[in-house]
Scaffold this motif. Structure first.
Motif, PDB file in Angstrom:
ATOM      1  N   ASP A 142       0.863  -1.149   0.003  1.00 23.71           N
ATOM      2  CA  ASP A 142      -0.089  -0.158   0.118  1.00 23.71           C
ATOM      3  C   ASP A 142       0.731   1.279  -0.104  1.00 23.71           C
ATOM      4  N   TYR A 143       1.863   1.179   0.945  1.00 22.48           N
ATOM      5  CA  TYR A 143       2.786   2.395   0.821  1.00 22.48           C
ATOM      6  C   TYR A 143       3.520   2.711  -0.571  1.00 22.48           C
ATOM      7  N   PHE A 144       3.788   1.520  -1.194  1.00 20.08           N
ATOM      8  CA  PHE A 144       4.523   1.932  -2.255  1.00 20.08           C
ATOM      9  C   PHE A 144       3.450   2.271  -3.360  1.00 20.08           C
ATOM     10  N   LEU A 145       2.463   1.589  -3.537  1.00 16.68           N
ATOM     11  CA  LEU A 145       1.188   2.147  -4.410  1.00 16.68           C
ATOM     12  C   LEU A 145       0.925   3.409  -4.351  1.00 16.68           C
ATOM     13  N   LYS A 179      -8.159   0.609  -8.384  1.00 17.28           N
ATOM     14  CA  LYS A 179      -7.943  -0.677  -8.713  1.00 17.28           C
ATOM     15  C   LYS A 179      -7.110  -1.070  -9.896  1.00 17.28           C
ATOM     16  N   ARG A 180      -7.718  -0.500 -11.045  1.00 14.10           N
ATOM     17  CA  ARG A 180      -6.994  -1.018 -12.232  1.00 14.10           C
ATOM     18  C   ARG A 180      -5.589  -0.614 -12.409  1.00 14.10           C
ATOM     19  N   ASP A 181      -5.124   0.445 -11.664  1.00 18.48           N
ATOM     20  CA  ASP A 181      -3.718   0.824 -11.688  1.00 18.48           C
ATOM     21  C   ASP A 181      -2.925   0.051 -10.851  1.00 18.48           C
ATOM     22  N   HIS A 211      -0.126  -5.915  -7.875  1.00 19.49           N
ATOM     23  CA  HIS A 211      -0.510  -6.994  -7.064  1.00 19.49           C
ATOM     24  C   HIS A 211      -0.312  -8.439  -7.677  1.00 19.49           C
ATOM     25  N   ALA A 212      -0.910  -8.571  -8.814  1.00 20.28           N
ATOM     26  CA  ALA A 212      -0.546  -9.745 -10.089  1.00 20.28           C
ATOM     27  C   ALA A 212       0.860 -10.219  -9.967  1.00 20.28           C
ATOM     28  N   GLU A 213       1.709  -9.261  -9.757  1.00 21.90           N
ATOM     29  CA  GLU A 213       3.304  -9.523  -9.938  1.00 21.90           C
ATOM     30  C   GLU A 213       3.735 -10.170  -8.467  1.00 21.90           C
TER      31      GLU A 213
END
Length: 182
Positions: free
Chosen positions: A49-52, A60-62, A67-69
């Motif tokens: 969360d901090y990184f994003l 969510k789309r961004d 998250h997939a990685e």
């Protein structure tokens, strides 16, 4: 809202992660070791969360590609499973609400052998064999790691990941790391 001034960036949260790792590893009580390990996992999971937020990825789309990685990395999957199953008591499917099994195969208390190093401050060192509480984590890929290897693997992942994205981690003093600084 952040806990100012210490948790206002991904780098600051990473330094907290280092402190949680130290507390977890050095705790001698089984209960306290489990408490500190839970805190380590929650902090490590919060790195996402901090990184994003740092990147400004708020939709969510961004976030989904990140998250997939991260969900392909067994260490981070274990962190997610441990943090969420501890925080929420039970993992559940977000859509159906049905119980969901963790991908991580296990987290166990165990006893391990250690070497304790003592110094007299004048250059003389003494190594003493000891036995104490430990934790092992069996990852989704079947690898079992003792606590020290697990926490350092997670920290190495995040240190490298942040560095690759231009986020520098300043070293904290030993007194800050171990909690002897004011």
């Amino acid at each position: 809202m952040t806990l100012a001034p210490s948790l206002a960036s991904p780098a600051a949260l990473f330094r907290k992660l280092e402190r949680e790792s130290y507390r977890t590893y050095h705790s001698r009580s089984r209960v306290h070791k489990a408490d500190h390990f839970f805190n380590f996992c929650v902090t490590a999971h919060a790195m996402r969360d901090y990184f994003l937020e740092h990147l400004g990825k708020i939709h969510k789309r961004d976030k989904d590609p990140f998250h997939a990685e991260w969900n392909t990395e067994p260490l981070l999957v274990a962190i997610k499973d441990i943090a969420n199953s501890s925080k929420h008591f039970q993992l559940r499917d977000r859509v159906s609400g049905e119980r969901k099994a963790a991908s991580t195969m296990g987290v166990r208390h165990r006893r391990s052998k250690f070497i304790e190093i003592y110094s007299d401050g004048a250059g003389k060192f003494e190594a003493i064999a000891a036995e104490g509480q430990d934790i092992s984590v069996k990852l989704s890929d079947g690898t079992t790691l003792p606590l020290h290897e697990f926490t350092h693997g997670v920290m190495n992942y995040w240190r490298d990941y942040l560095r690759q994205h231009g986020i520098k981690i300043k070293r904290q003093s030993v007194s800050q790391l171990i909690g002897s600084a004011a």
